[in-house]
Design an enzyme around this catalytic site. Structure first.
Site, PDB file in Angstrom:
ATOM      1  CG  HIS A 198     -12.068 -76.381  36.034  1.00  0.00           C
ATOM      2  ND1 HIS A 198     -11.651 -77.666  36.230  1.00  0.00           N
ATOM      3  CD2 HIS A 198     -11.601 -76.027  34.815  1.00  0.00           C
ATOM      4  CE1 HIS A 198     -10.947 -78.077  35.185  1.00  0.00           C
ATOM      5  NE2 HIS A 198     -10.911 -77.115  34.312  1.00  0.00           N
ATOM      6  CG  HIS A 427     -10.368 -82.035  29.126  1.00  0.00           C
ATOM      7  ND1 HIS A 427     -11.533 -81.694  29.780  1.00  0.00           N
ATOM      8  CD2 HIS A 427      -9.606 -80.913  29.115  1.00  0.00           C
ATOM      9  CE1 HIS A 427     -11.487 -80.415  30.136  1.00  0.00           C
ATOM     10  NE2 HIS A 427     -10.339 -79.923  29.753  1.00  0.00           N
TER      11      HIS A 427
END
Length: 545
Positions: A198, A427
């Protein structure tokens, strides 16, 4: 297929859109905003006496605002009072002592995009020097789109894409990179199916300098258009002089910790970058690295990653703050939520809050601080620039939520009127400890890590080991490292003040403070729930596939 360059060169006067679909205009690349309009000619929107840098920074925002007027109707009122003074890109970057930015948002008032903001074309611009090679660490890639964001003269240079070792990801990237002989792939190996790669980072090596960019956006077009993202842009680190001993001179051990993180990949391609990093003087790095790597970390490694790394730094003298009291809240803001346990005390208000609420040994015992969480409710998503489509980037499932309903009492809405980004769905992932009046900041974290044990780690075996499933990377800002006595100041609007020596530095918190608690009718967004009763900002409904 690449387009043929326009034969008229910089003297091109054509305005017909079809002309720009047939011919490329690379000299205009840095004169327009990073958008799907990036091959449209840029007619200066300011007077003819303005400098080229100011013209470049204006980015023909008036044209884009006109085209997107309907989309941004809700955001106009919140940004009308914002400063619209033109400033150059260089001046804007040099005036930001934190090197912390939000990404530009399509359809927003130009003052929003002039405030402490940056786009991917600007990050990769040739103005920083002659690029030699780069590495991109991320979860998602759109290779053709990414290549197009580099200046044309850099698109053939060596590039490394570091991605997660999952069959579908590997197959897709191998197909997308096949036409490009200059791109290599490196797999980030995972220990189990619940982990992800990630991390979102760029390493950019120029002729005589190197830059590290740690951010929150996937390398896909959607993530750089209408969302709120965060970027930490390092200084341009110079090479050590020939008579200098190469060593980590940063007050935060930035170089040491970044190399430690990169070594965890156990990859020859990544190790190449570890050796390169050793050659650069990173003494100007004023942030701490907070990384996560998959594994069960024990012994001396217990405090090297995840929330235990944060706990260790916050317990050090670097984090000493005479003003901080036990009632200073911890705020977490994120775009995804994992399974946190049946009770809040199990992890969320247990080990995790203890790490985020740690202070140097001033109190005889740890006192649990208030916890406040920021995550979009259904209405926030419905009214966003993207509408319900934004919810595809907010992966929180209803089945997980039903097992941890206690979470709702901590939740607050996504509001960013002061930064003009209320409708730009978040985000970004950020964590803070702030004063009860929400005006002072003890610390700030910008990271890829969402609210999950996979990202931050979970203690096991009577707290003797930390289990982490994912790769994550973030940076920690502490006031003392920036020359502040105790705290950063919360910025009230589109301004970042302070020179890092005398004046208080205002931190660009991406959401509004004070926070707005969920109302009685508000529910956290869950991406696998149907929302059909009320259409979104585009007149669409949401039916999960």
């Amino acid at each position: 297929m690449p387009l043929e360059e326009c034969k008229y060169g910089p003297a091109c006067y054509r305005k017909n859109p079809s002309h720009f679909q047939e011919f490329s205009h690379p000299w205009l690349e840095e004169a327009v905003m990073d958008s799907d309009e990036s091959k449209k000619p840029c007619t200066p929107c300011i007077n003819e006496d303005a400098t080229p840098e100011i013209i470049e920074d204006q980015n023909c925002a008036k044209d884009e605002i006109h085209l997107n007027k309907r989309k941004r109707s809700d955001s106009t009122s919140s940004s009308n009072s914002l400063s619209k003074s033109p400033i150059t890109k260089t001046a804007r970057i040099q005036s930001n002592p934190l090197n912390m930015y939000l990404t530009k948002v399509k359809g927003m008032d130009e003052s929003v995009n002039n405030f402490c903001s940056i786009g991917i074309i600007e990050i990769l611009s040739s103005k920083w020097g002659q690029l030699q090679e780069s590495a991109q660490f991320n979860y998602m890639f759109e290779v053709e789109w990414l290549i197009d964001k580099y200046p044309p003269c850099f698109r053939h240079l060596p590039m490394l894409l570091v991605h997660q070792d999952k069959r579908e990801t590997t197959a897709q990237l191998e197909a997308e990179t096949a036409p490009y002989g200059n791109i290599d792939l490196a797999k980030a190996r995972l220990n189990d199916a619940f982990g992800t790669h990630h991390t979102k980072m760029m390493l950019l090596r120029y002729e005589d300098t190197l830059r590290v960019v740690i951010h929150t956006a996937n390398l896909i077009e959607q993530d750089w258009r209408e969302k709120t993202q965060g970027v930490w842009l390092s200084p341009l680190f110079p090479l050590f002089k020939e008579d200098e001993e190469p060593r980590d001179k940063s007050p935060t051990k930035f170089q040491t910790d970044l190399i430690l993180y990169l070594r965890s990949y156990k990859s020859k391609a990544v190790d190449h970058w570890c050796e390169l990093l050793k050659k650069y003087d990173m003494s100007e790095a004023k942030v701490f690295i907070i990384g996560s790597t998959p594994g069960r970390h024990t012994g001396a490694d217990l405090h090297k990653f995840g929330h235990m790394k944060l706990r260790k730094i916050l317990s050090s003298n670097h984090a000493t703050c005479e003003n901080v009291q036990a009632n200073w809240p911890v705020i977490g803001q994120f775009s995804s939520i994992g399974s946190l346990g049946a009770k809040s005390e199990a992890w969320l208000q247990g080990e995790f809050l203890q790490s985020l609420g740690t202070t140097p040994k001033r109190f005889t015992a740890f006192t649990k601080p208030p916890l406040k969480l920021v995550f979009p409710c259904v209405e926030d998503v419905r009214n966003s620039l993207e509408g319900y489509k934004a919810g595809g980037s907010l992966p929180y499932s209803d089945s997980t939520h039903q097992k941890q309903l206690y979470l709702t009492k901590f939740l607050h809405r996504w509001k960013s009127d002061k930064k003009g980004r209320t409708r730009a769905s978040p985000h970004i992932k950020s964590y803070f400890r702030v004063s009860p009046d929400m005006k002072q900041i003890h610390y700030a974290v910008l990271t890829s890590a969402n609210l999950s044990k996979a990202a931050w780690g979970g203690l096991e075996k009577q707290s003797s080991q930390l289990c982490i499933r994912s790769y994550e990377l973030g940076v920690l800002f502490l006031p003392k490292i920036f020359g502040q006595q105790d705290t950063f100041v919360v910025s009230d609007g589109l301004v970042v003040d302070g020179d890092g020596e005398k004046d208080p530095i205002s931190f660009p918190v991406p959401f509004d403070l004070p926070l707005t608690r969920y109302g009685d009718e508000d529910q956290p967004w869950r991406w696998d729930v149907c929302y059909k009763s009320i259409p979104d900002s585009h007149g669409d409904v949401w039916i999960p596939s």
